[in-house]
Design an enzyme around this catalytic site. Structure first.
Site, PDB file in Angstrom:
ATOM      1  N   MET A   1     -45.919 101.078 108.630  1.00 17.27           N
ATOM      2  CA  MET A   1     -46.284 100.061 107.667  1.00 17.27           C
ATOM      3  C   MET A   1     -47.775  99.755 107.796  1.00 17.27           C
ATOM      4  SD  MET A   1     -43.899  99.141 105.598  1.00 17.27           S
ATOM      5  CE  MET A   1     -44.201  97.512 105.019  1.00 17.27           C
ATOM      6  N   PRO A   2     -48.272  98.959 106.900  1.00 23.21           N
ATOM      7  CA  PRO A   2     -49.718  98.780 106.836  1.00 23.21           C
ATOM      8  C   PRO A   2     -50.273  97.775 107.845  1.00 23.21           C
ATOM      9  CG  PRO A   2     -48.676  97.484 105.144  1.00 23.21           C
ATOM     10  CD  PRO A   2     -47.585  98.281 105.801  1.00 23.21           C
ATOM     11  N   THR A   3     -51.553  97.948 108.071  1.00 26.86           N
ATOM     12  CA  THR A   3     -52.355  96.945 108.769  1.00 26.86           C
ATOM     13  C   THR A   3     -53.451  96.531 107.803  1.00 26.86           C
ATOM     14  OG1 THR A   3     -51.936  97.923 110.935  1.00 26.86           O
ATOM     15  CG2 THR A   3     -53.860  96.490 110.745  1.00 26.86           C
ATOM     16  N   TYR A   4     -53.523  95.245 107.529  1.00 26.69           N
ATOM     17  CA  TYR A   4     -54.528  94.709 106.622  1.00 26.69           C
ATOM     18  C   TYR A   4     -55.640  94.052 107.425  1.00 26.69           C
ATOM     19  CZ  TYR A   4     -50.963  95.285 103.017  1.00 26.69           C
ATOM     20  OH  TYR A   4     -50.017  95.803 102.177  1.00 26.69           O
ATOM     21  N   ASP A  40     -48.964  94.195 109.868  1.00 25.44           N
ATOM     22  CA  ASP A  40     -49.991  93.545 110.680  1.00 25.44           C
ATOM     23  C   ASP A  40     -51.128  93.091 109.780  1.00 25.44           C
ATOM     24  OD1 ASP A  40     -48.904  93.904 113.313  1.00 25.44           O
ATOM     25  OD2 ASP A  40     -49.412  96.019 113.146  1.00 25.44           O
TER      26      ASP A  40
END
EC number: 5.3.2.-
Length: 62
Positions: A1-4, A40
């Site tokens: 999943m992404p980390t922004y 995250d």
């Protein structure tokens, strides 16, 4: 999943940041799938004196 990675000028309240990360997490899960625990988000508060647009520091803008 992404980390922004979010960079924004300082001054937002803790409540605003909580609402922001909740919304980003919710939309990420809706669009990408996965679980909220896999999203995250890193927030960096930047002082106005360290941010410039158009060659002018934000601390100098009125």
């Amino acid at each position: 999943m992404p980390t922004y990675h979010i960079e924004m000028m300082e001054g937002r309240t803790l409540e605003q940041k909580k609402q922001l990360v909740e919304a980003i997490t919710r939309v990420s899960v809706e669009v990408l799938g996965g679980s909220p625990e896999s999203v995250d988000i890193l927030i960096t508060d930047v002082k106005r004196e360290n941010w410039a647009t158009g060659g002018v520091l934000w601390s100098e803008k009125k």
